[in-house]
Design an enzyme around this catalytic site. Structure first.
Site: not given
Length: 212
Positions: A123, A13, A156, A88, A167
């Site tokens: 990542r 996004k 991270r 959300r 999540r």
């Protein structure tokens, strides 16, 4: 052009928002950056939000929506805007409607949970300069070493598999119902998120061309 971008964390996004901003010269807003800006500017609703944030509590929907409304009334948002990760929840979407915010299109970027985990868990970020890499899509020349500054590349906490799954669970429970909410209103456009960024961008562009 008043847009909402939907999709799971890691669906792309933010990247698509940047591309649309550059092409159409309209601003993009996320809950986080709107709240931080309101707190920094010490607006009335920003100060209310700060009370919750300082206490480590979730900012209530009514305060979030009030802060968003303030921001959307600013001159730079009058020609259009993108809401990235806002609303959300269905409650927030209903509040936006009650405020009179007329959304042109809601673009949902579909990416499977399996692909999301692959994307995010790969990542890597340089702990020195902040440069971003990916073990599959954008590897560094030397494993775990930044090409730019030779700093160490780290994972991270947000990109650890256990955090990603948590999540995704929150997304499916709280945010995914928005897909049906906007489908019923005839606002929804579905876009399949591809591994190739340019392919996803082309699919999003087709949706936007229909609005021009």
């Amino acid at each position: 052009m008043k847009l909402i971008l939907l999709g799971a964390p890691g669906a792309g996004k933010g990247t698509q928002a940047e591309i649309i901003c550059d092409k159409y010269n309209i601003p993009a807003f996320s809950t986080g950056n709107i709240l931080r800006e309101a707190v920094k500017n010490e607006t009335e609703t920003g100060l209310k939000a700060k009370e919750y944030m300082d206490a480590g509590a979730l900012v209530p929907d009514e305060v979030v929506i009030a802060v968003i409304r303030e921001r959307l009334e600013e001159p730079d948002a009058q020609a259009g805007f993108i809401l990235d990760g806002v609303p959300r929840t269905v409650a927030q979407a209903e509040a936006l409607e009650q405020m009179g915010v007329d959304i042109s299109r809601v673009i949902n970027i579909n990416v499977s949970d399996e692909d999301i985990v692959k994307r995010l868990s790969g990542r890597r970020v340089c702990e020195t300069c902040g440069a971003s890499y990916h073990t599959i899509y954008k590897p560094s020349k030397q494993p775990n070493i930044c090409d730019r500054c030779n700093g160490r590349l780290i994972v991270r906490k947000d990109d650890e598999p256990s955090t990603i799954l948590a999540r995704l669970k929150t997304y499916h429970e709280q945010t995914e119902p928005l897909i049906e909410f906007y489908r019923k209103r005839g606002k929804l456009a579905e876009v399949e998120g591809a591994e190739d960024l340019s392919e996803t961008t082309a699919r999003v562009a087709k949706v936007l061309e229909a609005l021009e």
